[in-house]
Design a protein around this motif. Sequence first.
Motif, PDB file in Angstrom:
ATOM      1  N   SER A 157     -49.146 -35.165 -14.143  1.00 34.56           N
ATOM      2  CA  SER A 157     -48.308 -35.518 -13.001  1.00 34.56           C
ATOM      3  C   SER A 157     -47.736 -36.925 -13.159  1.00 34.56           C
ATOM      4  CB  SER A 157     -49.131 -35.443 -11.709  1.00 34.56           C
ATOM      5  OG  SER A 157     -48.377 -35.898 -10.596  1.00 34.56           O
ATOM      6  N   PHE A 158     -46.514 -37.112 -12.645  1.00 33.37           N
ATOM      7  CA  PHE A 158     -45.922 -38.456 -12.633  1.00 33.37           C
ATOM      8  C   PHE A 158     -46.653 -39.364 -11.649  1.00 33.37           C
ATOM      9  CE2 PHE A 158     -41.786 -36.066 -13.597  1.00 33.37           C
ATOM     10  CZ  PHE A 158     -41.972 -36.193 -14.964  1.00 33.37           C
ATOM     11  N   LYS A 159     -47.211 -38.765 -10.601  1.00 38.08           N
ATOM     12  CA  LYS A 159     -47.837 -39.536  -9.530  1.00 38.08           C
ATOM     13  C   LYS A 159     -49.089 -40.254 -10.026  1.00 38.08           C
ATOM     14  CE  LYS A 159     -49.500 -39.050  -4.767  1.00 38.08           C
ATOM     15  NZ  LYS A 159     -49.777 -38.094  -3.654  1.00 38.08           N
ATOM     16  N   GLY A 160     -49.172 -41.534  -9.756  1.00 39.11           N
ATOM     17  CA  GLY A 160     -50.348 -42.316 -10.114  1.00 39.11           C
ATOM     18  C   GLY A 160     -50.427 -42.696 -11.575  1.00 39.11           C
ATOM     19  N   GLN A 161     -49.374 -42.387 -12.346  1.00 35.17           N
ATOM     20  CA  GLN A 161     -49.357 -42.712 -13.780  1.00 35.17           C
ATOM     21  C   GLN A 161     -48.470 -43.949 -13.983  1.00 35.17           C
ATOM     22  OE1 GLN A 161     -51.103 -40.984 -16.052  1.00 35.17           O
ATOM     23  NE2 GLN A 161     -51.747 -39.271 -14.800  1.00 35.17           N
ATOM     24  N   ARG A 162     -49.043 -45.128 -13.766  1.00 34.78           N
ATOM     25  CA  ARG A 162     -48.259 -46.362 -13.804  1.00 34.78           C
ATOM     26  C   ARG A 162     -47.650 -46.647 -15.174  1.00 34.78           C
ATOM     27  NH1 ARG A 162     -52.076 -50.621 -10.365  1.00 34.78           N
ATOM     28  NH2 ARG A 162     -52.074 -49.440  -8.402  1.00 34.78           N
ATOM     29  N   ASP A 163     -48.429 -46.408 -16.222  1.00 27.46           N
ATOM     30  CA  ASP A 163     -47.978 -46.758 -17.573  1.00 27.46           C
ATOM     31  C   ASP A 163     -47.450 -45.551 -18.346  1.00 27.46           C
ATOM     32  OD1 ASP A 163     -48.829 -49.399 -17.144  1.00 27.46           O
ATOM     33  OD2 ASP A 163     -50.885 -48.861 -17.691  1.00 27.46           O
ATOM     34  N   LEU A 164     -47.063 -44.519 -17.637  1.00 27.56           N
ATOM     35  CA  LEU A 164     -46.577 -43.323 -18.306  1.00 27.56           C
ATOM     36  C   LEU A 164     -45.200 -43.582 -18.912  1.00 27.56           C
ATOM     37  CD1 LEU A 164     -47.105 -40.301 -18.897  1.00 27.56           C
ATOM     38  CD2 LEU A 164     -45.868 -39.790 -16.789  1.00 27.56           C
ATOM     39  N   PRO A 165     -45.060 -43.461 -20.235  1.00 25.74           N
ATOM     40  CA  PRO A 165     -43.741 -43.686 -20.852  1.00 25.74           C
ATOM     41  C   PRO A 165     -42.789 -42.538 -20.538  1.00 25.74           C
ATOM     42  CG  PRO A 165     -45.299 -42.896 -22.489  1.00 25.74           C
ATOM     43  CD  PRO A 165     -46.092 -43.100 -21.228  1.00 25.74           C
ATOM     44  N   ARG A 166     -41.515 -42.768 -20.785  1.00 26.02           N
ATOM     45  CA  ARG A 166     -40.527 -41.707 -20.584  1.00 26.02           C
ATOM     46  C   ARG A 166     -40.663 -40.715 -21.746  1.00 26.02           C
ATOM     47  NH1 ARG A 166     -36.018 -41.137 -17.546  1.00 26.02           N
ATOM     48  NH2 ARG A 166     -36.223 -43.288 -16.808  1.00 26.02           N
ATOM     49  N   LEU A 167     -41.170 -39.551 -21.444  1.00 24.31           N
ATOM     50  CA  LEU A 167     -41.428 -38.539 -22.472  1.00 24.31           C
ATOM     51  C   LEU A 167     -40.374 -37.452 -22.435  1.00 24.31           C
ATOM     52  CD1 LEU A 167     -45.285 -38.194 -21.901  1.00 24.31           C
ATOM     53  CD2 LEU A 167     -44.168 -39.376 -23.803  1.00 24.31           C
ATOM     54  N   THR A 168     -40.101 -36.892 -23.582  1.00 31.27           N
ATOM     55  CA  THR A 168     -39.152 -35.797 -23.686  1.00 31.27           C
ATOM     56  C   THR A 168     -39.849 -34.579 -24.280  1.00 31.27           C
ATOM     57  OG1 THR A 168     -38.448 -36.527 -25.883  1.00 31.27           O
ATOM     58  CG2 THR A 168     -37.200 -37.357 -23.989  1.00 31.27           C
ATOM     59  N   GLU A 169     -39.231 -33.438 -24.130  1.00 31.91           N
ATOM     60  CA  GLU A 169     -39.815 -32.203 -24.673  1.00 31.91           C
ATOM     61  C   GLU A 169     -40.002 -32.325 -26.183  1.00 31.91           C
ATOM     62  OE1 GLU A 169     -37.923 -28.590 -23.575  1.00 31.91           O
ATOM     63  OE2 GLU A 169     -37.790 -29.108 -21.448  1.00 31.91           O
ATOM     64  N   GLY A 170     -41.192 -31.892 -26.633  1.00 35.65           N
ATOM     65  CA  GLY A 170     -41.506 -31.963 -28.052  1.00 35.65           C
ATOM     66  C   GLY A 170     -42.322 -33.178 -28.437  1.00 35.65           C
ATOM     67  N   GLU A 171     -42.335 -34.214 -27.592  1.00 37.19           N
ATOM     68  CA  GLU A 171     -43.110 -35.413 -27.901  1.00 37.19           C
ATOM     69  C   GLU A 171     -44.605 -35.153 -27.755  1.00 37.19           C
ATOM     70  OE1 GLU A 171     -42.085 -39.612 -26.997  1.00 37.19           O
ATOM     71  OE2 GLU A 171     -40.556 -38.681 -25.706  1.00 37.19           O
ATOM     72  N   ARG A 172     -45.388 -35.876 -28.529  1.00 35.29           N
ATOM     73  CA  ARG A 172     -46.843 -35.782 -28.457  1.00 35.29           C
ATOM     74  C   ARG A 172     -47.404 -36.995 -27.709  1.00 35.29           C
ATOM     75  NH1 ARG A 172     -48.449 -36.906 -33.043  1.00 35.29           N
ATOM     76  NH2 ARG A 172     -46.431 -37.186 -34.047  1.00 35.29           N
ATOM     77  N   VAL A 173     -48.526 -36.781 -27.033  1.00 30.06           N
ATOM     78  CA  VAL A 173     -49.138 -37.841 -26.245  1.00 30.06           C
ATOM     79  C   VAL A 173     -50.627 -37.575 -26.119  1.00 30.06           C
ATOM     80  CG1 VAL A 173     -48.702 -36.622 -24.062  1.00 30.06           C
ATOM     81  CG2 VAL A 173     -48.966 -39.115 -24.053  1.00 30.06           C
ATOM     82  N   ASP A 174     -51.432 -38.615 -26.054  1.00 33.40           N
ATOM     83  CA  ASP A 174     -52.864 -38.461 -25.843  1.00 33.40           C
ATOM     84  C   ASP A 174     -53.177 -38.466 -24.352  1.00 33.40           C
ATOM     85  OD1 ASP A 174     -53.414 -38.274 -28.496  1.00 33.40           O
ATOM     86  OD2 ASP A 174     -54.861 -39.909 -28.556  1.00 33.40           O
ATOM     87  N   VAL A 175     -54.041 -37.542 -23.931  1.00 30.84           N
ATOM     88  CA  VAL A 175     -54.376 -37.402 -22.517  1.00 30.84           C
ATOM     89  C   VAL A 175     -55.885 -37.243 -22.358  1.00 30.84           C
ATOM     90  CG1 VAL A 175     -52.175 -36.386 -21.848  1.00 30.84           C
ATOM     91  CG2 VAL A 175     -54.023 -34.903 -22.659  1.00 30.84           C
ATOM     92  N   ILE A 176     -56.352 -37.499 -21.161  1.00 33.35           N
ATOM     93  CA  ILE A 176     -57.739 -37.251 -20.768  1.00 33.35           C
ATOM     94  C   ILE A 176     -57.751 -36.075 -19.800  1.00 33.35           C
ATOM     95  CG2 ILE A 176     -59.709 -38.137 -19.450  1.00 33.35           C
ATOM     96  CD1 ILE A 176     -59.668 -39.395 -22.098  1.00 33.35           C
ATOM     97  N   VAL A 177     -58.706 -35.168 -19.963  1.00 34.90           N
ATOM     98  CA  VAL A 177     -58.836 -34.030 -19.047  1.00 34.90           C
ATOM     99  C   VAL A 177     -59.513 -34.510 -17.772  1.00 34.90           C
ATOM    100  CG1 VAL A 177     -59.787 -31.720 -18.717  1.00 34.90           C
ATOM    101  CG2 VAL A 177     -59.010 -32.439 -20.989  1.00 34.90           C
ATOM    102  N   ALA A 178     -58.752 -34.519 -16.670  1.00 38.78           N
ATOM    103  CA  ALA A 178     -59.292 -34.953 -15.379  1.00 38.78           C
ATOM    104  C   ALA A 178     -59.879 -33.793 -14.589  1.00 38.78           C
ATOM    105  CB  ALA A 178     -58.200 -35.632 -14.553  1.00 38.78           C
ATOM    106  N   LYS A 179     -59.390 -32.590 -14.876  1.00 39.33           N
ATOM    107  CA  LYS A 179     -59.854 -31.385 -14.186  1.00 39.33           C
ATOM    108  C   LYS A 179     -59.683 -30.220 -15.131  1.00 39.33           C
ATOM    109  CE  LYS A 179     -59.041 -28.737  -9.914  1.00 39.33           C
ATOM    110  NZ  LYS A 179     -58.221 -28.670  -8.674  1.00 39.33           N
ATOM    111  N   GLU A 180     -60.728 -29.429 -15.317  1.00 40.23           N
ATOM    112  CA  GLU A 180     -60.671 -28.320 -16.264  1.00 40.23           C
ATOM    113  C   GLU A 180     -59.854 -27.153 -15.711  1.00 40.23           C
ATOM    114  OE1 GLU A 180     -64.576 -27.166 -17.533  1.00 40.23           O
ATOM    115  OE2 GLU A 180     -65.220 -29.240 -17.865  1.00 40.23           O
ATOM    116  N   ALA A 181     -59.447 -26.275 -16.594  1.00 34.96           N
ATOM    117  CA  ALA A 181     -58.725 -25.079 -16.179  1.00 34.96           C
ATOM    118  C   ALA A 181     -59.619 -24.211 -15.300  1.00 34.96           C
ATOM    119  CB  ALA A 181     -58.277 -24.284 -17.404  1.00 34.96           C
ATOM    120  N   ILE A 182     -59.046 -23.701 -14.224  1.00 32.81           N
ATOM    121  CA  ILE A 182     -59.769 -22.825 -13.303  1.00 32.81           C
ATOM    122  C   ILE A 182     -58.943 -21.565 -13.099  1.00 32.81           C
ATOM    123  CG2 ILE A 182     -60.743 -22.570 -10.986  1.00 32.81           C
ATOM    124  CD1 ILE A 182     -61.049 -25.579 -10.856  1.00 32.81           C
ATOM    125  N   ALA A 183     -59.537 -20.420 -13.438  1.00 32.99           N
ATOM    126  CA  ALA A 183     -58.832 -19.133 -13.353  1.00 32.99           C
ATOM    127  C   ALA A 183     -57.544 -19.224 -14.172  1.00 32.99           C
ATOM    128  CB  ALA A 183     -58.578 -18.764 -11.896  1.00 32.99           C
TER     129      ALA A 183
END
Length: 338
Positions: free
Chosen positions: A71-97
């Motif tokens: 989400s864009f919300k609460g991501q202060r340092d989120l760079p402007r990303l485009t489709e196809g770009e790679r980025v490192d993320v942390i899982v804040a909530k696992e997949a459910i159903a």
Amino acid sequence: MKRRVVIEETVGETRAAVYEGRKLVELHLDRWSDFRKPRIGEQWTGQVVAIDASIGGLWIALGSGPNGLLSFKGQRDLPRLTEGERVDVIVAKEAIAEKGPVLRHVAEASREKPGVVTALSLRERLDRRFPELAYEDAPVGIFDTATERQLAIPGGGSITIERTQALIAVDVDKGGSKTVMDCSVGAAKLILSQLRLRGLGGLIAIDFPNLRQSKQRSTLIRLMEEMAETDPASIRIAPFSRFGVVEMTRGQDGPSIDAMLNDRFGEPTVETRAIRALRQLEREAKITAGAKMTLSVDQPVWVWLEDAPFDWRAPMTERLGARFTVELGDSVQVKGDR
């Protein structure tokens, strides 16, 4: 508060029971079949597959499982990303159903392809959840009865928990309880403890017996709010509705024990039955050391074991030796022959 974890690693899964003092408060489960599933707290390299302005976020492919939401919300340092770009993320909530994991941005991509960067074991995730845990390696048998639909309320009465796709419905039956208030208080304590124990969350609707006095209703809501303060999850409780129903929400950072063990009808999945059969084989083999063991299973379990998503035979042989066989039968049972 002193917390300890009883943990058991068997072929197919790792079980953990968390105690606060002497009280069992949480159950956690890792399945070998989920070894590529993004887990809470893990770092993954993902690839942007879509920018969705309607939800204010990015859909990220992680290389395993459904796409995650950044989400864009609460991501202060989120760079402007485009489709196809790679980025490192942390899982804040696992997949459910059918819902993919919720992610937060960490840094630029550290891998050339989507995949896990830092994997965490169940012990490591528990260490992050609770500080200063004491571990004890021992059998954790409570999982076999942990998802029962109907539970007795101490002092009389019972609750019935129904897990649906939209919400968790809980019905409270007064039964032999002395008063409606006694039953409601006992039910509230049991319900809140069961929600945490099983990891149940989302929208929960509780149908209490008819409490006619507004003072009693207010007292019960305050009691539930006080009990909710001991739960690490975020909980919100609404007042009684005009029909005597209490609605509440409980934050959920991963699938519940019920969802991992059972199908949507509350019956154990074939995988659950198969892993229980392997667990039974290992338990019986340890009791009758040196005996040749035969595990008899029914057709669905046989098919699952033949085409399991992980190799269970090699680790079972390492634990027991080459003294077991599996055969097709009418039910699950273990026989030893000296």
